[in-house]
Design an enzyme around this catalytic site. Sequence first.
Site, PDB file in Angstrom:
ATOM      1  N   CYS A  64     127.470 148.490  65.939  1.00 20.21           N
ATOM      2  CA  CYS A  64     127.326 148.711  64.508  1.00 20.21           C
ATOM      3  C   CYS A  64     128.649 148.463  63.793  1.00 20.21           C
ATOM      4  O   CYS A  64     129.729 148.569  64.383  1.00 20.21           O
ATOM      5  CB  CYS A  64     126.885 150.151  64.243  1.00 20.21           C
ATOM      6  SG  CYS A  64     125.267 150.563  64.913  1.00 20.21           S
ATOM      7  N   GLU A  66     130.121 150.324  61.593  1.00 21.71           N
ATOM      8  CA  GLU A  66     130.945 151.532  61.524  1.00 21.71           C
ATOM      9  C   GLU A  66     131.781 151.696  62.787  1.00 21.71           C
ATOM     10  O   GLU A  66     132.995 151.932  62.728  1.00 21.71           O
ATOM     11  CB  GLU A  66     130.058 152.775  61.330  1.00 21.71           C
ATOM     12  CG  GLU A  66     129.229 152.742  60.058  1.00 21.71           C
ATOM     13  CD  GLU A  66     127.836 152.128  60.225  1.00 21.71           C
ATOM     14  OE1 GLU A  66     126.915 152.567  59.529  1.00 21.71           O
ATOM     15  OE2 GLU A  66     127.673 151.189  61.054  1.00 21.71           O
ATOM     16  N   CYS A 105     126.666 156.263  65.494  1.00 21.06           N
ATOM     17  CA  CYS A 105     127.869 156.128  64.664  1.00 21.06           C
ATOM     18  C   CYS A 105     128.325 157.479  64.128  1.00 21.06           C
ATOM     19  O   CYS A 105     129.527 157.761  64.065  1.00 21.06           O
ATOM     20  CB  CYS A 105     127.618 155.148  63.521  1.00 21.06           C
ATOM     21  SG  CYS A 105     127.529 153.438  64.086  1.00 21.06           S
TER      22      CYS A 105
END
Length: 148
Positions: A64, A66, A105
């Site tokens: 991801c 993030e 995340c």
Amino acid sequence: MKDKDKDHDTELDRQKLIKMAMAEIDHAYAPYSGFYVAAAVLMNNGRVYTGVNIENASYPATVCAERNGIFKAISEDKRAKIAAIAIVGGKDGKITDYCAPCGVCRQVMREFSEPSSMKIIMAKDVDDYREMTLAELLPYSFGPDALK
């Protein structure tokens, strides 16, 4: 892309952080989902790191935006903590709604922040965003302090 340095200014400039995330969205690699995500991570030492989602044909190998930005930050300075993160995302790179971080995340954010003060900014654009603390998005979290 080279990481940005804000001259160690930890003052949270939400619009600047959102603009930094928005500027990166075209760098996302999302050939399977078509859902592009970008993030700008402000550390408590004032440095800002960006990340984008990078998909993989073997879906679990995907990362991801993030976590991409956070891991860059921690690899540069493991003593820094996350002060804030701006997240933008949307189908085919078009930002049409707020983009919340996934559970994995959120847990990574928990490892490298103070949940009650870390700001998560989910933006449609620089003037239209929602902001919450990590503690609000991940209540009753498990973190490093539980293992002491």
